[in-house]
Design a protein around this motif. Structure first.
Motif, PDB file in Angstrom:
ATOM      1  N   SER A 190       0.837  -1.196   0.000  1.00  0.00           N
ATOM      2  CA  SER A 190       0.000   0.000   0.000  1.00  0.00           C
ATOM      3  C   SER A 190       0.878   1.256   0.000  1.00  0.00           C
ATOM      4  O   SER A 190       0.626   2.207  -0.748  1.00  0.00           O
ATOM      5  N   ASN A 191       1.927   1.252   0.842  1.00  0.00           N
ATOM      6  CA  ASN A 191       2.856   2.393   0.870  1.00  0.00           C
ATOM      7  C   ASN A 191       3.526   2.579  -0.483  1.00  0.00           C
ATOM      8  O   ASN A 191       3.699   3.702  -0.952  1.00  0.00           O
ATOM      9  N   ALA A 192       3.909   1.440  -1.088  1.00  0.00           N
ATOM     10  CA  ALA A 192       4.570   1.510  -2.397  1.00  0.00           C
ATOM     11  C   ALA A 192       3.627   2.110  -3.428  1.00  0.00           C
ATOM     12  O   ALA A 192       4.028   2.929  -4.259  1.00  0.00           O
ATOM     13  N   ARG A 193       2.350   1.714  -3.332  1.00  0.00           N
ATOM     14  CA  ARG A 193       1.361   2.249  -4.286  1.00  0.00           C
ATOM     15  C   ARG A 193       1.166   3.750  -4.093  1.00  0.00           C
ATOM     16  O   ARG A 193       1.094   4.509  -5.050  1.00  0.00           O
ATOM     17  N   VAL A 194       1.087   4.161  -2.812  1.00  0.00           N
ATOM     18  CA  VAL A 194       0.916   5.597  -2.532  1.00  0.00           C
ATOM     19  C   VAL A 194       2.099   6.373  -3.110  1.00  0.00           C
ATOM     20  O   VAL A 194       1.922   7.397  -3.782  1.00  0.00           O
ATOM     21  N   ALA A 195       3.293   5.839  -2.860  1.00  0.00           N
ATOM     22  CA  ALA A 195       4.499   6.524  -3.339  1.00  0.00           C
ATOM     23  C   ALA A 195       4.516   6.578  -4.863  1.00  0.00           C
ATOM     24  O   ALA A 195       4.737   7.633  -5.468  1.00  0.00           O
ATOM     25  N   ILE A 196       4.259   5.452  -5.471  1.00  0.00           N
ATOM     26  CA  ILE A 196       4.352   5.350  -6.923  1.00  0.00           C
ATOM     27  C   ILE A 196       3.254   6.201  -7.587  1.00  0.00           C
ATOM     28  O   ILE A 196       3.480   6.843  -8.614  1.00  0.00           O
ATOM     29  N   ASN A 197       2.079   6.248  -6.958  1.00  0.00           N
ATOM     30  CA  ASN A 197       1.001   7.067  -7.529  1.00  0.00           C
ATOM     31  C   ASN A 197       1.243   8.553  -7.327  1.00  0.00           C
ATOM     32  O   ASN A 197       0.784   9.371  -8.119  1.00  0.00           O
ATOM     33  N   SER A 198       1.953   8.882  -6.252  1.00  0.00           N
ATOM     34  CA  SER A 198       2.306  10.282  -6.040  1.00  0.00           C
ATOM     35  C   SER A 198       3.257  10.741  -7.152  1.00  0.00           C
ATOM     36  O   SER A 198       3.071  11.802  -7.744  1.00  0.00           O
ATOM     37  N   VAL A 199       4.244   9.902  -7.443  1.00  0.00           N
ATOM     38  CA  VAL A 199       5.160  10.223  -8.551  1.00  0.00           C
ATOM     39  C   VAL A 199       4.358  10.271  -9.859  1.00  0.00           C
ATOM     40  O   VAL A 199       4.521  11.177 -10.680  1.00  0.00           O
ATOM     41  N   GLY A 200       3.462   9.287 -10.017  1.00  0.00           N
ATOM     42  CA  GLY A 200       2.705   9.165 -11.262  1.00  0.00           C
ATOM     43  C   GLY A 200       1.790  10.349 -11.513  1.00  0.00           C
ATOM     44  O   GLY A 200       1.695  10.840 -12.636  1.00  0.00           O
ATOM     45  N   ARG A 201       1.126  10.805 -10.448  1.00  0.00           N
ATOM     46  CA  ARG A 201       0.216  11.944 -10.608  1.00  0.00           C
ATOM     47  C   ARG A 201       0.982  13.156 -11.123  1.00  0.00           C
ATOM     48  O   ARG A 201       0.524  13.890 -11.992  1.00  0.00           O
ATOM     49  N   GLU A 202       2.197  13.319 -10.579  1.00  0.00           N
ATOM     50  CA  GLU A 202       2.977  14.473 -11.007  1.00  0.00           C
ATOM     51  C   GLU A 202       3.599  14.273 -12.385  1.00  0.00           C
ATOM     52  O   GLU A 202       3.805  15.230 -13.123  1.00  0.00           O
ATOM     53  N   ALA A 203       3.841  13.003 -12.721  1.00  0.00           N
ATOM     54  CA  ALA A 203       4.319  12.726 -14.082  1.00  0.00           C
ATOM     55  C   ALA A 203       3.235  13.089 -15.090  1.00  0.00           C
ATOM     56  O   ALA A 203       3.514  13.646 -16.152  1.00  0.00           O
ATOM     57  N   VAL A 204       1.994  12.781 -14.746  1.00  0.00           N
ATOM     58  CA  VAL A 204       0.885  13.109 -15.642  1.00  0.00           C
ATOM     59  C   VAL A 204       0.725  14.629 -15.748  1.00  0.00           C
ATOM     60  O   VAL A 204       0.465  15.174 -16.814  1.00  0.00           O
ATOM     61  N   ASN A 205       0.911  15.338 -14.628  1.00  0.00           N
ATOM     62  CA  ASN A 205       0.780  16.803 -14.642  1.00  0.00           C
ATOM     63  C   ASN A 205       1.995  17.506 -15.251  1.00  0.00           C
ATOM     64  O   ASN A 205       1.895  18.673 -15.626  1.00  0.00           O
ATOM     65  N   ALA A 206       3.110  16.824 -15.297  1.00  0.00           N
ATOM     66  CA  ALA A 206       4.374  17.461 -15.691  1.00  0.00           C
ATOM     67  C   ALA A 206       4.221  18.273 -16.968  1.00  0.00           C
ATOM     68  O   ALA A 206       3.691  17.797 -17.959  1.00  0.00           O
ATOM     69  N   GLY A 207       4.663  19.498 -16.918  1.00  0.00           N
ATOM     70  CA  GLY A 207       4.655  20.346 -18.103  1.00  0.00           C
ATOM     71  C   GLY A 207       3.329  21.044 -18.352  1.00  0.00           C
ATOM     72  O   GLY A 207       3.232  21.866 -19.270  1.00  0.00           O
ATOM     73  N   LEU A 208       2.313  20.752 -17.535  1.00  0.00           N
ATOM     74  CA  LEU A 208       1.005  21.377 -17.752  1.00  0.00           C
ATOM     75  C   LEU A 208       1.131  22.897 -17.599  1.00  0.00           C
ATOM     76  O   LEU A 208       1.554  23.392 -16.552  1.00  0.00           O
ATOM     77  N   GLY A 209       0.783  23.631 -18.630  1.00  0.00           N
ATOM     78  CA  GLY A 209       0.828  25.095 -18.589  1.00  0.00           C
ATOM     79  C   GLY A 209       2.229  25.643 -18.399  1.00  0.00           C
ATOM     80  O   GLY A 209       2.417  26.806 -18.070  1.00  0.00           O
ATOM     81  N   TYR A 210       3.210  24.824 -18.585  1.00  0.00           N
ATOM     82  CA  TYR A 210       4.595  25.256 -18.368  1.00  0.00           C
ATOM     83  C   TYR A 210       5.195  25.667 -19.701  1.00  0.00           C
ATOM     84  O   TYR A 210       4.704  26.580 -20.353  1.00  0.00           O
ATOM     85  N   SER A 211       6.177  24.971 -20.150  1.00  0.00           N
ATOM     86  CA  SER A 211       6.824  25.349 -21.394  1.00  0.00           C
ATOM     87  C   SER A 211       7.248  24.077 -22.096  1.00  0.00           C
ATOM     88  O   SER A 211       7.967  23.262 -21.527  1.00  0.00           O
ATOM     89  N   ARG A 212       6.779  23.922 -23.316  1.00  0.00           N
ATOM     90  CA  ARG A 212       7.083  22.692 -24.039  1.00  0.00           C
ATOM     91  C   ARG A 212       8.583  22.517 -24.236  1.00  0.00           C
ATOM     92  O   ARG A 212       9.100  21.406 -24.292  1.00  0.00           O
ATOM     93  N   THR A 213       9.260  23.645 -24.343  1.00  0.00           N
ATOM     94  CA  THR A 213      10.699  23.563 -24.618  1.00  0.00           C
ATOM     95  C   THR A 213      11.546  23.754 -23.369  1.00  0.00           C
ATOM     96  O   THR A 213      12.764  23.749 -23.434  1.00  0.00           O
ATOM     97  N   GLY A 214      10.905  23.929 -22.209  1.00  0.00           N
ATOM     98  CA  GLY A 214      11.669  24.146 -20.990  1.00  0.00           C
ATOM     99  C   GLY A 214      11.933  25.634 -20.774  1.00  0.00           C
ATOM    100  O   GLY A 214      11.614  26.468 -21.620  1.00  0.00           O
ATOM    101  N   SER A 215      12.503  25.969 -19.613  1.00  0.00           N
ATOM    102  CA  SER A 215      12.797  27.379 -19.337  1.00  0.00           C
ATOM    103  C   SER A 215      14.247  27.509 -18.891  1.00  0.00           C
ATOM    104  O   SER A 215      14.908  26.523 -18.572  1.00  0.00           O
ATOM    105  N   ILE A 216      14.684  28.771 -18.871  1.00  0.00           N
ATOM    106  CA  ILE A 216      16.108  29.019 -18.600  1.00  0.00           C
ATOM    107  C   ILE A 216      16.357  29.106 -17.096  1.00  0.00           C
ATOM    108  O   ILE A 216      15.609  29.747 -16.358  1.00  0.00           O
TER     109      ILE A 216
END
Lengths: 356, 194
Positions: A59-85
């Motif tokens: 259960s702890n592993a799932r919580v941890a892995i889903n926490s990473v996963g949720r942010e992986a799914v959000n990554a880059g949302l409204g940010y910059s496709r090419t990254g920032s300086i």
């Protein structure tokens, strides 16, 4: 003994009771049966503890892995496709990813990878754990509107961004901003002070070492591009019609004791400068934390940015695969453990779209 | 027989001095046995439940992981402006479909393409999955099977399906009982950055 076995006056057969021998045999059988029963019970309890430990650890592993996963799914949302300086080797300071050669400013992308960064006391065969960081926009900030930056001035070593009157009522000290110029250049900056609901001070360095020193010429007012060709002092250059958006930045790594830590950077208005790096334990007894990336060309890689030398490649990630191995007590003795091995993939579906 | 010789000649004054009869002892033993058996059965049931919870959680994780992988498959190749939409199909439904239909064991290693549910990680339990020159040597995860279903969502006025329904079913075993977890979602052929 014989003297006790004298004739009884009672006549009924069922009043005869047991003899001592009968009693001894009965007690012996009873003890043997109970020992067996309690043996089974004990084994059952140990197994139950073991399963409970395993279940809880999974259960702890799932919580941890889903926490990473949720942010992986959000990554880059409204940010910059090419990254920032960001300043040179900024990722090294935050994530301990390798330094690149040269002193040019770096690119900070929606997902940042660090392959085989550090081992912990629980690592096996010298295996090193990975680090991963994500950044995405806070869509609740300022009712989803980007801040308008009407001017930028140099004050001592700091750059002060100016917004229209009350244009910054929702701004808070230590907000992390993505500052974007009209021509599409983007940089990360940390607000070290907010004044009159109007001025955002980007103090030199700041708690994260993110803010770049303003230099002395006219271009020092500016925010994004190098002042002059060949200039490597990381100054800012203002361009009209710039905007700023608040972003979240966090990383996942395993510390020396084998604890998976989620670290957030900035955005802690009630904290001190030192508290702008906040660590939250997610899972204990982590033996291994590994990340594998699927790139848009169909190839897989454990280190897409090649030791932080090809930062632009991180924009091509389409999937992260997280593998976590956690030790769980098996219920018998404190030293024996069972290993929970969980792998999960997450699509980085927001990474390569410029969503406003 | 000595052992059956009656007790001393003490005059019994009340019934409770007479000791237990065989019947009483047997009833007591039966009650004790029932109690112990109930405890053991409760224990084994609690173990089974804990184990089932764990299995179900892992099954859900596997299902969501597979769905994420299908989303990733859609985004492959988009850098060059090539839509990978046709790949989001079952291989026996569409020629370009990459996902295999039917119940198969699940492997930790998604194979060389990094996408779960494709030919390089879906094959029978007792063989290695081979695609071209690539062999996936990872062992199946014991006690779990997966089935992927992908169906077009037909919309009026849209000749080519722009949405599909994905359903991932995970079968797992609790003791002798087979259980199933299912996760479904919609996936759309989004306009992508060129």
């Amino acid at each position: 003994m014989r003297k006790f076995l004298v004739k009884k006056e009672c006549n009924k057969k069922n009043e005869l009771g047991f003899s001592v021998i009968e009693l001894i045999i009965a007690v012996t059988i009873f003890i043997a049966v109970m020992a067996a029963v309690f043996g089974v019970l004990r084994i059952g309890l140990i197994m139950r503890d073991s399963i409970n430990n395993r279940s809880e650890t999974t259960s702890n592993a799932r919580v941890a892995i889903n926490s990473v996963g949720r942010e992986a799914v959000n990554a880059g949302l409204g940010y910059s496709r090419t990254g920032s300086i960001v300043p040179d080797d900024f990722a090294y300071g935050l994530l301990k990813t390798p330094k690149d050669s040269g002193d040019a400013r770096d690119l900070f992308t929606g997902v940042m990878a660090g392959n085989n960064i550090s081992s912990s006391s629980l690592s096996v065969n010298g295996e090193k754990n990975d680090v991963i960081a994500f950044i995405y926009r806070d869509l609740n900030f300022n009712n989803g509107e980007a801040l308008t930056i009407s001017n930028a001035v140099k004050v001592s070593d700091s750059v002060v961004l100016e917004t229209p009157l009350n244009g910054c009522v929702n701004c808070k000290k230590y907000d992390l901003y993505l500052v974007e110029s009209a021509d599409g250049n983007k940089a990360l900056a940390l607000a070290t002070d907010i004044t009159f609901n109007k001025f955002i001070t980007l103090g030199k360095n700041g708690p994260l070492g993110l803010n770049q020193k303003a230099n002395g010429n006219i271009d020092a007012r500016s925010i994004l591009t190098p002042c002059t060709i060949g200039d490597t002092t990381n100054c800012f250059k203002y361009q009209p019609n710039a905007t700023a958006k608040k972003v979240f930045l966090m990383s996942y790594s395993v510390d020396n004791e084998g604890t998976l830590i989620r670290t957030t950077y900035g955005n802690n208005p009630d904290g001190t400068a030192a508290e702008q790096i906040q660590k939250q334990p997610l899972a204990y007894n982590v033996q291994s934390f590994q990340v594998k990336y699927l790139m848009q060309d169909g190839s897989t890689s454990e280190d897409p940015s090649n030791g932080n030398t090809e930062q632009g490649k991180m924009n091509e990630v389409v999937q992260v695969e997280i593998n976590i191995k956690i030790k769980a007590a098996d219920g018998t003795t404190a030293n024996r453990t069972q290993l929970i091995n969980l792998t999960s993939t997450f699509s980085t579906r927001n990474l390569r779209y410029d969503v406003e | 027989m000595d052992t059956l010789t009656p007790r001393p000649s003490i005059k019994m004054k009340s019934k409770n001095q007479e000791g237990f009869t065989y019947i009483e002892v047997m009833i007591a033993i039966v009650i004790l046995t029932v109690g112990i058996l109930a405890q053991l059965s409760a224990l084994s049931l609690s173990m089974l439940r804990a184990s089932e919870t764990e299995q179900r959680n892992v099954a859900r994780q596997l299902a969501s992981s597979t769905i994420e992988s299908i989303f990733a498959a859609r985004d492959l190749g988009n850098a060059n402006g090539i839509s990978n939409w046709d790949a989001v199909n079952l291989s026996d439904v569409h020629d370009d479909g990459i996902f295999k239909s039917g119940w198969f064991p699940i492997r930790d290693d998604a194979g060389q393409d990094g996408i779960q549910g494709t030919a390089d990680d879906v094959c029978a339990a007792n063989v290695n999955c081979v695609v071209g020159g690539y062999t996936n040597t990872s062992e199946p995860i014991i006690g779990f099977q997966r089935k992927i279903e992908i169906t077009d969502v037909v919309e009026t006025g849209v000749p080519r399906a722009k949405k599909r329904r994905i359903e991932v079913k995970i079968r797992y075993f609790v003791g002798q009982i087979t259980r199933e977890e299912s996760l479904s979602t919609l996936i759309a052929d989004l306009p992508f950055y060129k």
